[in-house]
Design a protein around this motif. Structure first.
Motif, PDB file in Angstrom:
ATOM      1  N   GLY A 193      62.617  41.032  34.874  1.00 59.43           N
ATOM      2  CA  GLY A 193      60.974  40.349  34.726  1.00 59.43           C
ATOM      3  C   GLY A 193      61.161  41.862  33.302  1.00 59.43           C
ATOM      4  N   LEU A 194      61.971  41.854  32.193  1.00 56.90           N
ATOM      5  CA  LEU A 194      61.642  42.311  31.103  1.00 56.90           C
ATOM      6  C   LEU A 194      60.929  40.689  30.116  1.00 56.90           C
ATOM      7  CD1 LEU A 194      63.204  44.955  31.719  1.00 56.90           C
ATOM      8  CD2 LEU A 194      63.776  44.871  29.547  1.00 56.90           C
ATOM      9  N   SER A 195      60.326  40.815  29.404  1.00 52.97           N
ATOM     10  CA  SER A 195      59.760  39.726  28.713  1.00 52.97           C
ATOM     11  C   SER A 195      61.120  39.785  27.565  1.00 52.97           C
ATOM     12  CB  SER A 195      58.687  40.141  27.711  1.00 52.97           C
ATOM     13  OG  SER A 195      58.583  40.881  27.064  1.00 52.97           O
ATOM     14  N   LEU A 196      61.301  38.443  26.487  1.00 53.51           N
ATOM     15  CA  LEU A 196      61.776  38.422  24.996  1.00 53.51           C
ATOM     16  C   LEU A 196      62.000  39.204  24.490  1.00 53.51           C
ATOM     17  CD1 LEU A 196      62.647  34.496  25.039  1.00 53.51           C
ATOM     18  CD2 LEU A 196      63.957  36.343  26.035  1.00 53.51           C
ATOM     19  N   HIS A 197      60.426  39.826  24.396  1.00 53.01           N
ATOM     20  CA  HIS A 197      60.067  40.839  23.250  1.00 53.01           C
ATOM     21  C   HIS A 197      60.855  42.083  23.981  1.00 53.01           C
ATOM     22  CE1 HIS A 197      58.330  43.208  20.428  1.00 53.01           C
ATOM     23  NE2 HIS A 197      58.122  43.718  20.803  1.00 53.01           N
ATOM     24  N   GLU A 198      60.602  42.361  24.649  1.00 55.08           N
ATOM     25  CA  GLU A 198      61.158  43.974  25.705  1.00 55.08           C
ATOM     26  C   GLU A 198      62.620  43.772  25.243  1.00 55.08           C
ATOM     27  OE1 GLU A 198      58.685  45.678  28.940  1.00 55.08           O
ATOM     28  OE2 GLU A 198      59.397  43.405  29.350  1.00 55.08           O
ATOM     29  N   SER A 229      60.981  52.030  30.797  1.00 56.08           N
ATOM     30  CA  SER A 229      59.930  50.762  30.662  1.00 56.08           C
ATOM     31  C   SER A 229      59.716  50.732  32.446  1.00 56.08           C
ATOM     32  CB  SER A 229      61.049  49.506  30.076  1.00 56.08           C
ATOM     33  OG  SER A 229      60.244  48.678  30.272  1.00 56.08           O
ATOM     34  N   GLN A 274      66.257  39.622  31.632  1.00 60.30           N
ATOM     35  CA  GLN A 274      65.526  38.223  32.318  1.00 60.30           C
ATOM     36  C   GLN A 274      65.032  38.667  34.242  1.00 60.30           C
ATOM     37  OE1 GLN A 274      66.551  35.134  29.804  1.00 60.30           O
ATOM     38  NE2 GLN A 274      64.663  35.192  28.817  1.00 60.30           N
ATOM     39  N   TYR A 297      67.561  31.408  21.356  1.00 57.79           N
ATOM     40  CA  TYR A 297      67.974  33.202  21.276  1.00 57.79           C
ATOM     41  C   TYR A 297      68.786  33.841  20.246  1.00 57.79           C
ATOM     42  CZ  TYR A 297      68.889  33.792  26.734  1.00 57.79           C
ATOM     43  OH  TYR A 297      68.148  33.236  27.631  1.00 57.79           O
ATOM     44  N   LYS A 301      56.529  50.363  34.585  1.00 56.06           N
ATOM     45  CA  LYS A 301      56.222  49.297  35.591  1.00 56.06           C
ATOM     46  C   LYS A 301      55.488  49.580  37.007  1.00 56.06           C
ATOM     47  CE  LYS A 301      57.913  45.762  32.566  1.00 56.06           C
ATOM     48  NZ  LYS A 301      58.723  44.665  31.829  1.00 56.06           N
ATOM     49  N   GLU A 344      64.645  41.764  23.006  1.00 53.07           N
ATOM     50  CA  GLU A 344      64.905  42.149  21.920  1.00 53.07           C
ATOM     51  C   GLU A 344      65.175  43.766  21.846  1.00 53.07           C
ATOM     52  OE1 GLU A 344      63.314  40.226  17.421  1.00 53.07           O
ATOM     53  OE2 GLU A 344      62.397  39.997  19.370  1.00 53.07           O
ATOM     54  N   LYS A 349      65.145  33.447  18.207  1.00 51.35           N
ATOM     55  CA  LYS A 349      64.751  35.359  18.900  1.00 51.35           C
ATOM     56  C   LYS A 349      65.296  36.019  17.840  1.00 51.35           C
ATOM     57  CE  LYS A 349      60.487  32.523  20.868  1.00 51.35           C
ATOM     58  NZ  LYS A 349      59.819  33.236  20.487  1.00 51.35           N
TER      59      LYS A 349
END
Length: 150
Positions: A65-70, A99, A62, A29, A103, A72, A32
């Motif tokens: 369902g959020l990505s690590l980019h989202e 967001s 997570q 983490y 989806k 961040e 990232k």
């Protein structure tokens, strides 16, 4: 450590114990950019107690369902060096809501298109009378999925 007292910080082991997240995951983490530890004069990592909330947020996001980019992007809205307040978290909640709504909209459209397309039974992009009558997509070079998803 400047104006931050020893009582305001915890070790990586303590952060791991408090969140149930492995030390290796905490380091990941950090790589990232999700966490920004403070380094002691001996180059040891120290985390703000508020980082317990950050790690908890990462785990929950997570699972949603959020990505690590989202994640961040959302964490970048939180202040560094102080505990996020309710206003800070509301701001993130509003961003995440938008967001998630997008989806949901895409998933609803996908479900409807699946019912229409797969429900017809042909499953053929060349012969589909619903979305690709007379193989019009083949003539334009476009693929069937783009037609259905767009």
């Amino acid at each position: 450590m400047g104006s931050i007292s020893k009582d305001d910080v915890i070790s990586i082991g303590q952060l791991s114990a408090r969140t149930g997240v492995a030390v290796s995951a905490i380091r990941f983490y950090e790589e990232k950019g999700l966490l920004q530890p403070i380094r002691t004069s001996g180059n040891q990592r120290r985390f703000l107690r508020s980082d317990i909330r950050r790690v908890s947020f990462v785990l929950i996001a997570q699972r949603l369902g959020l990505s690590l980019h989202e994640i961040e992007e959302q964490l970048s809205l939180l202040p560094q060096g102080r505990t996020p307040n309710p206003r800070d978290w509301r701001q993130i909640s509003q961003q995440m809501r938008r967001s998630i709504d997008k989806k949901i909209e895409l998933l609803s459209l996908t479900r409807a298109k699946l019912d229409e397309c797969i429900g017809c039974g042909c499953l053929s992009l060349a012969k589909c009378q619903l979305y690709n009558k007379a193989d019009k997509m083949g003539a334009s070079g476009a693929t069937g999925p783009r037609l259905v998803l767009d």
